[in-house]
Motif scaffolding. Structure first.
Motif: not given
Length: 349
Positions: A72-73, A77-81, A83-90, A112-113
């Protein structure tokens, strides 16, 4: 604009990694079926402890539950990475200040990821150590079973054939079995305590490093937010041109330096014992060993070979091979849809 996505181009060892070399990659990251999905979570939890010696079943279930926790951890971690990419794209299509800050925030969240991924590897040290206690429990079970079997045979003969000459022979075997069991039980008691302390020292050291580094990232993230001009403007009014590019880069660099140079001795959060707690702990040690104890150094990190004398090769454990590759066998059974057995019903006390 070039989107960063990652804090560092090269991954030089951090001060913490130099002091305590990182462990090998977690055993949960390999040997999976169906890619990286979590299809085996419920099967693993329900089937844990269904097989093997009775003495090792409870700890076997704990080991399998920890495997679920680690996977689960990994997913977090993968989903945080992502999310980080999507935030930057937006943020790329937003105003200059928002675009620059969201890019740098994406860098921090991506980091963090990666910290989550490193934490899984260190957490696996705890799980593997707990797993070794389970193997020792499994090795003790045969001696218990043998002693019980001989005891039952003697009782049966005394009931059916009180004068049977086999009773004397069995009583002699029982003496030997009890001696063997006594040695095994003593080893189990001693090693269980040693490995339990070693296992949770691994976990708590990893938790402390992970939490402190997360706090560092959060602090620099708030500094980045100060670069966004959130002063309300009236329609038609133009904001001042953004000039924080160098400042945002400097914040990221400072964050990288703080993470790279972090070592446990410089941890900001400490757990100080009260005077009453110190007194009680010293009294207890005085009662049992005739000497005082000071818990001020309880948070010292484990050295690389500090607990090397605690490990017993798998070849020295009777029946240990039954468990050696159980994780991989278990994944195979899940993939084939043939997980056998049911979790035993818990009887209310």
């Amino acid at each position: 604009m070039h989107r960063t996505y990652s804090m560092r181009q090269s991954r030089a060892p951090t001060a913490s990694q130099i002091q305590n070399p990182p462990p090998p990659s977690s055993t949960t990251k390999a040997g999976r079926f169906f890619g990286k999905s979590n299809i085996g979570h419920s099967f693993r939890r329900n089937a844990a402890g269904a097989f093997g010696p009775d003495l090792a079943k409870k700890l076997s279930q704990l080991v399998k539950m920890e495997k679920n926790v680690m996977r689960s951890m990994e997913l977090v971690g993968r989903e945080r990475m992502e999310v980080a990419q999507q935030l930057s794209i937006w943020g790329e299509a937003c105003d200059d200040d928002v675009s620059d800050v969201t890019d740098k925030l994406g860098v921090l969240i991506y980091e963090i990821g990666e910290l989550e991924d490193q934490f899984v590897d260190k957490y696996d040290q705890y799980r593997v150590t707990i797993k070794s206690i389970r193997n020792i429990e499994a090795s003790v079970q045969p001696s218990r079973d043998r002693k019980q079997k001989i005891t039952d045979q003697i009782a049966q003969l005394k009931y059916k054939e009180p004068n049977s000459p086999k009773i004397v022979v069995l009583e002699q075997e029982l003496v030997r079995a009890e001696a063997e069991s006594l040695v095994a039980e003593a080893q189990l008691s001693n090693i269980t305590r040693e490995k339990l302390k070693a296992a949770f020292t691994y976990q708590f050291d990893a938790l402390r490093e992970h939490s402190e580094k997360m706090a560092i990232i959060a602090g620099y993230g708030k500094h980045l937010l100060e670069l966004i001009d959130d002063t309300p403007v009236t329609p038609g009014e133009t904001r001042n041109a953004y000039d924080g590019y160098e400042a945002s880069k400097a914040i990221i660099q400072d964050c990288e330096d703080s993470l790279t140079n972090w070592v446990e001795q410089n941890a900001k959060v400490t757990s100080s014992l009260s005077t009453r707690t110190r007194t009680l702990s010293q009294r207890r040690r005085n009662r049992h060993q005739g000497e005082a104890v000071d818990l001020a150094d309880q948070d010292a990190p484990m050295e690389g070979n500090r607990d090397s004398n605690l490990w017993i090769p798998a070849s020295q454990h009777h029946n240990a091979e039954h468990y050696e590759d159980d994780d991989e066998e278990e994944d195979a059974s899940v993939a084939n849809g043939s997980v056998r057995g049911r979790e035993e019903e818990r009887v209310a006390a």
